[in-house]
Design an enzyme around this catalytic site. Structure first.
Site, PDB file in Angstrom:
ATOM      1  N   ARG A  40       0.861  -1.180   0.000  1.00 23.24           N
ATOM      2  CA  ARG A  40       0.000   0.000   0.000  1.00 23.24           C
ATOM      3  C   ARG A  40       0.894   1.225   0.000  1.00 23.24           C
ATOM      4  O   ARG A  40       1.951   1.228   0.657  1.00 23.24           O
ATOM      5  CB  ARG A  40      -0.885   0.031   1.261  1.00 23.24           C
ATOM      6  CG  ARG A  40      -2.065  -0.906   1.240  1.00 23.24           C
ATOM      7  CD  ARG A  40      -3.104  -0.512   0.195  1.00 23.24           C
ATOM      8  NE  ARG A  40      -4.232  -1.431   0.163  1.00 23.24           N
ATOM      9  CZ  ARG A  40      -4.337  -2.471  -0.660  1.00 23.24           C
ATOM     10  NH1 ARG A  40      -3.373  -2.747  -1.521  1.00 23.24           N
ATOM     11  NH2 ARG A  40      -5.410  -3.232  -0.638  1.00 23.24           N
ATOM     12  N   GLU A  76      -4.353   7.059  -4.616  1.00 23.58           N
ATOM     13  CA  GLU A  76      -4.681   6.497  -5.940  1.00 23.58           C
ATOM     14  C   GLU A  76      -6.067   6.949  -6.396  1.00 23.58           C
ATOM     15  O   GLU A  76      -6.965   7.046  -5.578  1.00 23.58           O
ATOM     16  CB  GLU A  76      -4.644   4.974  -5.853  1.00 23.58           C
ATOM     17  CG  GLU A  76      -3.259   4.468  -5.602  1.00 23.58           C
ATOM     18  CD  GLU A  76      -3.234   2.962  -5.321  1.00 23.58           C
ATOM     19  OE1 GLU A  76      -4.255   2.282  -5.548  1.00 23.58           O
ATOM     20  OE2 GLU A  76      -2.194   2.491  -4.868  1.00 23.58           O
ATOM     21  N   HIS A 131      -1.321   0.173  -9.917  1.00 23.24           N
ATOM     22  CA  HIS A 131      -1.920  -0.827  -9.000  1.00 23.24           C
ATOM     23  C   HIS A 131      -2.444  -2.044  -9.776  1.00 23.24           C
ATOM     24  O   HIS A 131      -3.649  -2.323  -9.799  1.00 23.24           O
ATOM     25  CB  HIS A 131      -3.051  -0.189  -8.165  1.00 23.24           C
ATOM     26  CG  HIS A 131      -3.375  -0.963  -6.923  1.00 23.24           C
ATOM     27  ND1 HIS A 131      -3.807  -0.374  -5.759  1.00 23.24           N
ATOM     28  CD2 HIS A 131      -3.320  -2.284  -6.648  1.00 23.24           C
ATOM     29  CE1 HIS A 131      -4.016  -1.293  -4.829  1.00 23.24           C
ATOM     30  NE2 HIS A 131      -3.722  -2.477  -5.357  1.00 23.24           N
TER      31      HIS A 131
END
Ligand code: 8YV
Length: 312
Positions: A232, A261, A279
């Protein structure tokens, strides 16, 4: 009566189809006035399906008096207040195991990319630099280098297994040593960084790991060290790593995850020593289908037996 399941935002088509077929599906993301929609339906919602895009905070949990379960799409559930859910007797499930291979594959790909300049080399060719300027500068060897893994969970171990194939000596940092692990344990993350060429971040997100890869850790890794993050964004002090990359105080970084994000600080775009990925560690057709099916299995088993397949 079919259970009533709330969908917060867009989900994998397999999940959407399964929800529509098996349950009364309410779609908050498609409501014209989400607040009014929630107020109107709150009392009858049995379960919520969440994802990395749409989490479940304490306020949402408190607003659903009949809620029994949260089925989360993803292994990381840092945007679901699982502790609050537990205190209310709400079961939370996630999607572990089915994505481990893909995430570990991408972690290795990112490590090789940042060290060997794959995407940088691709840009070099496309810009015409190869013909204009000659060969790319020499970069860093991967095989045999020291790998430090931050978080030796399922994904960390799968990365380690792959890295063994590259003859990399492996050490790790965790809150506690992992029983039976063949890899060396470092009680301090700084000392792991000091003893690593590649620092691989594979721990869970959330409050407990926020900013774990700090300025001091990056300092310890040093100008020849690389950071890879498939965990993360919050685990790394993002302004600090940006500054370390700009000033070449670390050799490079490969980042699949970011603090905010899908927004990525634009200052990263100007740097050649960073690989930026949107991601995608679990983003394969096969793995996302497996995750989707597990989200549905968790709901089905919970409604049939009161227990999820993979509760957190
Ligand atoms: C995301 C992930 O869930 O599983 C995780 O923790 O980070 C990913 O697989 C993915 O973005 C789907 O929402």
């Amino acid at each position: 009566m079919k259970p009533i399941v709330l969908q917060l935002g867009p989900l994998h088509p397999i999940v959407e189809k399964g929800l529509a077929e098996r349950y009364t599906r309410l779609h908050l993301g498609e409501a014209k006035d989400p607040e009014a929609f929630l107020a109107e339906n709150a009392a009858r919602i049995d379960a919520v399906v969440s994802s990395s895009r749409n989490g479940v905070n304490a306020a949402l949990l408190d607003s659903l008096p009949n809620l029994k379960m949260v089925s989360h799409f993803g292994v990381g559930y840092d945007n679901v207040d699982a502790e609050h859910a537990r205190s209310k007797g709400v079961v939370v499930s996630n999607t572990p195991d089915v994505l481990t291979d893909c995430v570990a594959d991408l972690a290795i790909a990112l490590m090789i990319d940042v060290a060997r300049g794959l995407t940088a080399g691709d840009r070099y060719v496309r810009r015409g630099d190869w013909a204009a300027k000659g060969p790319m500068p020499l970069l860093a060897k991967v095989s045999g280098k020291r790998l430090g893994i931050v978080g030796l969970g399922r994904i960390g171990q799968a990365i380690a297994k792959r890295a063994e194939g590259f003859g990399m000596p492996i050490r790790y940092h965790n809150r506690k040593p992992v029983a039976g692990s063949p890899y060396g344990y470092e009680a301090s993350l700084e000392s792991l960084a000091r003893n690593s060429d590649f620092l691989m971040v594979a721990t869970s997100g959330g409050g407990a790991t926020k900013g774990l890869v700090s300025r001091a850790v990056l300092e310890a890794l040093g100008p020849k060290g690389f950071v890879i993050n498939i965990a993360r964004g919050s685990v790394i002090d993002e302004p600090a790593i940006l500054e370390f990359l700009q000033q070449k105080k670390i050799a490079g970084a490969a980042l699949d995850v970011f603090v905010d994000e899908p927004r990525v600080p634009e200052a990263f775009f100007a740097l050649e020593n960073v690989v930026l990925a949107p991601h995608i560690a679990s983003a394969t057709v096969e793995t996302r289908a497996a995750m989707a099916n597990l989200v549905l299995e968790n709901l089905a088993q919970f409604f049939a037996t009161g227990n999820a397949v993979t509760p957190v």
